[in-house]
Write a protein that holds these residues in place. Structure first.
Motif, PDB file in Angstrom:
ATOM      1  N   ASP A  93       0.975  -1.334   0.138  1.00 55.41           N
ATOM      2  CA  ASP A  93       0.016  -0.043  -0.153  1.00 55.41           C
ATOM      3  C   ASP A  93       0.893   1.801  -0.194  1.00 55.41           C
ATOM      4  O   ASP A  93       0.669   2.226  -1.135  1.00 55.41           O
ATOM      5  CB  ASP A  93      -1.167   0.156   1.406  1.00 55.41           C
ATOM      6  N   THR A  94       2.372   1.187   0.651  1.00 53.71           N
ATOM      7  CA  THR A  94       2.883   2.691   0.944  1.00 53.71           C
ATOM      8  C   THR A  94       4.120   2.472  -0.557  1.00 53.71           C
ATOM      9  O   THR A  94       3.840   3.471  -1.197  1.00 53.71           O
ATOM     10  CB  THR A  94       4.054   2.029   1.984  1.00 53.71           C
ATOM     11  N   LEU A  95       3.872   1.460  -1.059  1.00 55.31           N
ATOM     12  CA  LEU A  95       4.392   2.261  -2.217  1.00 55.31           C
ATOM     13  C   LEU A  95       3.784   1.990  -3.435  1.00 55.31           C
ATOM     14  O   LEU A  95       3.819   2.608  -4.028  1.00 55.31           O
ATOM     15  CB  LEU A  95       5.117   0.351  -2.576  1.00 55.31           C
ATOM     16  N   GLY A  96       2.994   2.158  -2.776  1.00 50.82           N
ATOM     17  CA  GLY A  96       1.671   2.258  -4.549  1.00 50.82           C
ATOM     18  C   GLY A  96       1.285   3.523  -3.939  1.00 50.82           C
ATOM     19  O   GLY A  96       0.879   4.668  -5.184  1.00 50.82           O
ATOM     20  N   ILE A  97       1.085   4.497  -3.323  1.00 51.62           N
ATOM     21  CA  ILE A  97       0.894   5.297  -2.787  1.00 51.62           C
ATOM     22  C   ILE A  97       1.663   6.763  -3.171  1.00 51.62           C
ATOM     23  O   ILE A  97       1.899   7.563  -3.840  1.00 51.62           O
ATOM     24  CB  ILE A  97       0.254   6.468  -1.120  1.00 51.62           C
ATOM     25  N   GLY A  98       3.010   5.831  -3.137  1.00 51.43           N
ATOM     26  CA  GLY A  98       4.019   6.779  -3.419  1.00 51.43           C
ATOM     27  C   GLY A  98       4.452   6.850  -4.819  1.00 51.43           C
ATOM     28  O   GLY A  98       4.801   8.000  -5.516  1.00 51.43           O
ATOM     29  N   LEU A  99       4.031   5.955  -5.670  1.00 51.05           N
ATOM     30  CA  LEU A  99       3.967   6.162  -7.228  1.00 51.05           C
ATOM     31  C   LEU A  99       3.368   6.820  -8.230  1.00 51.05           C
ATOM     32  O   LEU A  99       3.104   7.149  -8.473  1.00 51.05           O
ATOM     33  CB  LEU A  99       4.496   4.438  -7.583  1.00 51.05           C
ATOM     34  N   TYR A 100       1.810   6.055  -7.296  1.00 52.52           N
ATOM     35  CA  TYR A 100       0.782   6.844  -7.628  1.00 52.52           C
ATOM     36  C   TYR A 100       0.587   8.184  -7.331  1.00 52.52           C
ATOM     37  O   TYR A 100       0.340   8.996  -8.043  1.00 52.52           O
ATOM     38  CB  TYR A 100      -0.945   6.303  -6.785  1.00 52.52           C
ATOM     39  N   THR A 101       1.291   8.698  -6.507  1.00 46.36           N
ATOM     40  CA  THR A 101       1.624  10.350  -6.293  1.00 46.36           C
ATOM     41  C   THR A 101       1.547  10.278  -7.393  1.00 46.36           C
ATOM     42  O   THR A 101       1.256  12.142  -7.710  1.00 46.36           O
ATOM     43  CB  THR A 101       1.670  10.303  -5.362  1.00 46.36           C
ATOM     44  N   LEU A 102       2.593  10.382  -7.519  1.00 44.63           N
ATOM     45  CA  LEU A 102       4.207  11.400  -8.855  1.00 44.63           C
ATOM     46  C   LEU A 102       3.072  10.726  -9.684  1.00 44.63           C
ATOM     47  O   LEU A 102       3.103  11.764 -10.891  1.00 44.63           O
ATOM     48  CB  LEU A 102       5.357  10.887  -8.848  1.00 44.63           C
ATOM     49  N   VAL A 103       2.335   9.634 -10.360  1.00 47.43           N
ATOM     50  CA  VAL A 103       2.303   9.528 -11.807  1.00 47.43           C
ATOM     51  C   VAL A 103       1.054  10.393 -11.728  1.00 47.43           C
ATOM     52  O   VAL A 103       0.750  11.651 -12.811  1.00 47.43           O
ATOM     53  CB  VAL A 103       1.404   8.236 -12.051  1.00 47.43           C
ATOM     54  N   GLY A 104       0.065  10.991 -10.194  1.00 48.46           N
ATOM     55  CA  GLY A 104      -1.127  12.126  -9.956  1.00 48.46           C
ATOM     56  C   GLY A 104      -0.240  13.077 -10.917  1.00 48.46           C
ATOM     57  O   GLY A 104      -0.900  13.844 -11.577  1.00 48.46           O
ATOM     58  N   VAL A 105       0.557  13.846 -10.839  1.00 50.93           N
ATOM     59  CA  VAL A 105       1.422  14.793 -10.218  1.00 50.93           C
ATOM     60  C   VAL A 105       2.358  14.737 -11.309  1.00 50.93           C
ATOM     61  O   VAL A 105       1.786  16.083 -12.050  1.00 50.93           O
ATOM     62  CB  VAL A 105       2.364  15.162  -9.150  1.00 50.93           C
ATOM     63  N   GLU A 106       2.313  13.908 -12.357  1.00 51.20           N
ATOM     64  CA  GLU A 106       2.828  14.097 -13.411  1.00 51.20           C
ATOM     65  C   GLU A 106       2.007  14.434 -14.739  1.00 51.20           C
ATOM     66  O   GLU A 106       2.008  15.369 -15.733  1.00 51.20           O
ATOM     67  CB  GLU A 106       3.308  12.696 -13.993  1.00 51.20           C
ATOM     68  N   LYS A 107       0.400  13.626 -14.180  1.00 49.83           N
ATOM     69  CA  LYS A 107      -0.721  14.264 -14.906  1.00 49.83           C
ATOM     70  C   LYS A 107      -1.327  15.537 -15.211  1.00 49.83           C
ATOM     71  O   LYS A 107      -1.854  15.889 -16.269  1.00 49.83           O
ATOM     72  CB  LYS A 107      -2.138  13.216 -14.492  1.00 49.83           C
ATOM     73  N   GLY A 108      -1.251  15.430 -13.731  1.00 48.40           N
ATOM     74  CA  GLY A 108      -1.804  16.922 -13.588  1.00 48.40           C
ATOM     75  C   GLY A 108      -0.178  18.842 -14.646  1.00 48.40           C
ATOM     76  O   GLY A 108      -0.885  19.655 -14.825  1.00 48.40           O
ATOM     77  N   LEU A 109       0.762  17.983 -14.410  1.00 48.74           N
ATOM     78  CA  LEU A 109       1.825  19.419 -15.079  1.00 48.74           C
ATOM     79  C   LEU A 109       1.300  18.839 -16.442  1.00 48.74           C
ATOM     80  O   LEU A 109       1.298  19.708 -17.636  1.00 48.74           O
ATOM     81  CB  LEU A 109       3.091  18.393 -15.120  1.00 48.74           C
ATOM     82  N   ALA A 110       0.671  17.618 -17.055  1.00 48.04           N
ATOM     83  CA  ALA A 110       0.782  17.128 -19.033  1.00 48.04           C
ATOM     84  C   ALA A 110      -0.519  18.229 -18.842  1.00 48.04           C
ATOM     85  O   ALA A 110      -0.639  18.884 -20.495  1.00 48.04           O
ATOM     86  CB  ALA A 110       0.745  16.245 -19.081  1.00 48.04           C
ATOM     87  N   VAL A 111      -1.525  18.475 -17.915  1.00 52.10           N
ATOM     88  CA  VAL A 111      -2.513  19.328 -19.023  1.00 52.10           C
ATOM     89  C   VAL A 111      -2.242  20.959 -18.102  1.00 52.10           C
ATOM     90  O   VAL A 111      -3.380  21.717 -18.717  1.00 52.10           O
ATOM     91  CB  VAL A 111      -3.639  18.223 -18.469  1.00 52.10           C
ATOM     92  N   GLY A 112      -1.064  21.230 -17.597  1.00 51.11           N
ATOM     93  CA  GLY A 112      -0.962  22.497 -17.289  1.00 51.11           C
ATOM     94  C   GLY A 112      -1.961  23.472 -15.789  1.00 51.11           C
ATOM     95  O   GLY A 112      -1.985  24.524 -16.231  1.00 51.11           O
ATOM     96  N   LEU A 113      -1.858  21.928 -15.107  1.00 52.88           N
ATOM     97  CA  LEU A 113      -2.272  23.016 -13.811  1.00 52.88           C
ATOM     98  C   LEU A 113      -1.049  23.042 -12.498  1.00 52.88           C
ATOM     99  O   LEU A 113       0.203  22.939 -12.810  1.00 52.88           O
ATOM    100  CB  LEU A 113      -3.029  21.625 -12.794  1.00 52.88           C
ATOM    101  N   SER A 114      -1.290  23.970 -11.877  1.00 51.15           N
ATOM    102  CA  SER A 114      -0.691  24.453 -11.435  1.00 51.15           C
ATOM    103  C   SER A 114      -0.570  23.724 -10.065  1.00 51.15           C
ATOM    104  O   SER A 114      -1.188  22.523  -9.826  1.00 51.15           O
ATOM    105  CB  SER A 114      -1.240  25.650 -10.000  1.00 51.15           C
ATOM    106  N   PRO A 115       0.994  23.459  -9.584  1.00 56.68           N
ATOM    107  CA  PRO A 115       1.311  23.243  -8.256  1.00 56.68           C
ATOM    108  C   PRO A 115       0.287  22.470  -7.435  1.00 56.68           C
ATOM    109  O   PRO A 115       0.163  21.283  -7.102  1.00 56.68           O
ATOM    110  CB  PRO A 115       2.733  23.419  -7.500  1.00 56.68           C
ATOM    111  N   ILE A 116      -0.659  23.732  -6.879  1.00 60.54           N
ATOM    112  CA  ILE A 116      -1.193  23.041  -5.393  1.00 60.54           C
ATOM    113  C   ILE A 116      -2.606  22.041  -6.142  1.00 60.54           C
ATOM    114  O   ILE A 116      -2.202  20.752  -5.450  1.00 60.54           O
ATOM    115  CB  ILE A 116      -2.155  24.483  -5.028  1.00 60.54           C
ATOM    116  N   MET A 117      -2.938  21.732  -7.331  1.00 60.44           N
ATOM    117  CA  MET A 117      -3.753  21.398  -8.347  1.00 60.44           C
ATOM    118  C   MET A 117      -2.714  20.026  -8.725  1.00 60.44           C
ATOM    119  O   MET A 117      -3.824  19.319  -8.218  1.00 60.44           O
ATOM    120  CB  MET A 117      -4.572  21.924  -9.283  1.00 60.44           C
ATOM    121  N   CYS A 118      -1.332  20.151  -8.979  1.00 62.36           N
ATOM    122  CA  CYS A 118      -1.177  18.783  -9.439  1.00 62.36           C
ATOM    123  C   CYS A 118      -0.719  17.940  -8.305  1.00 62.36           C
ATOM    124  O   CYS A 118      -1.760  16.487  -8.010  1.00 62.36           O
ATOM    125  CB  CYS A 118       0.276  19.408 -10.077  1.00 62.36           C
ATOM    126  N   VAL A 119      -0.343  18.753  -6.523  1.00 63.76           N
ATOM    127  CA  VAL A 119      -0.544  17.596  -5.986  1.00 63.76           C
ATOM    128  C   VAL A 119      -2.061  17.152  -5.134  1.00 63.76           C
ATOM    129  O   VAL A 119      -1.804  15.741  -4.864  1.00 63.76           O
ATOM    130  CB  VAL A 119       0.184  18.770  -4.752  1.00 63.76           C
TER     131      VAL A 119
END
Length: 202
Positions: A93-119
């Protein structure tokens, strides 16, 4: 390619955590697969809906379905070796949240979201699959308890944006942010750290 590897590793980790919870509840084979599936893709599904990316990622690429099936088979076959259920569940579960948090952040960056929204998007990606898993298995989701869970994702997400300001390769920023999340979560469990309780004891 690095982003895709993170996504697949997160899918494997969450699928296995779903299998372990489902087996602990003594569900049948179909139930085990469904719980593993929603744990692995639940957060990413909500993420894609929020940013309007359709068809959903697992509908466009069969790699995710095949990965989940493979993870389920491996987890079931080797279930006897996972003798310490809670410890193994915590790890995956811990590995999952670590990996998926950064996947979600990357998705946010790809669509031009602000850092807060990416997090925020990264935290949703990391946590919602586990929330769905726990609800299906009649458990109070970890994110709604006092445990340091979503907080670790948030700190790791902001850590990533701080690291991006340094003269580092982005791969190292991703890896370090994932490590931050994993370490915070594991230390919180080991030392029983928790968020303050707003309810007074009577």
């Amino acid at each position: 390619m690095f982003y895709f590897i993170l996504d697949i590793l997160g899918t494997i980790a969450f699928a296995i955590s779903g299998v372990m919870v489902a087996m602990d509840k003594k569900l049948d084979v179909f139930g085990v697969f469904i719980v593993a599936f929603v744990t692995a893709v639940g957060g990413g599904t909500l993420r894609d809906v929020l940013i309007g990316q359709t068809p959903l990622f697992w509908l466009k690429d069969l790699t995710y379905i095949v990965t989940i099936i493979g993870a389920v088979i491996v987890a079931v076959v080797f279930r006897s070796r996972m003798s310490y259920f809670k410890r193994s569940l915590l790890l995956f579960d811990t590995l999952g949240i670590g990996l998926y948090t950064l996947v979600g952040v990357e998705k946010g960056l790809a669509v031009g979201l602000s850092p807060i929204m990416c997090v925020a998007l990264g935290t949703i990606t990391a946590c919602f699959g586990g929330v769905t898993r726990d609800i299906l298995c009649n458990e109070i989701p970890v994110i709604f308890r006092r445990e340091i869970y979503a907080t670790a994702c948030i700190l790791g997400g902001f850590g990533f944006f701080i690291l991006r300001q340094l003269p580092l390769e982005e791969t190292y920023s991703y890896a370090t942010a994932i490590l931050i999340i994993i370490v915070i979560r594991l230390l919180a469990v080991k030392f029983k750290l928790a968020l303050p309780n707003i309810y007074k004891s009577t």
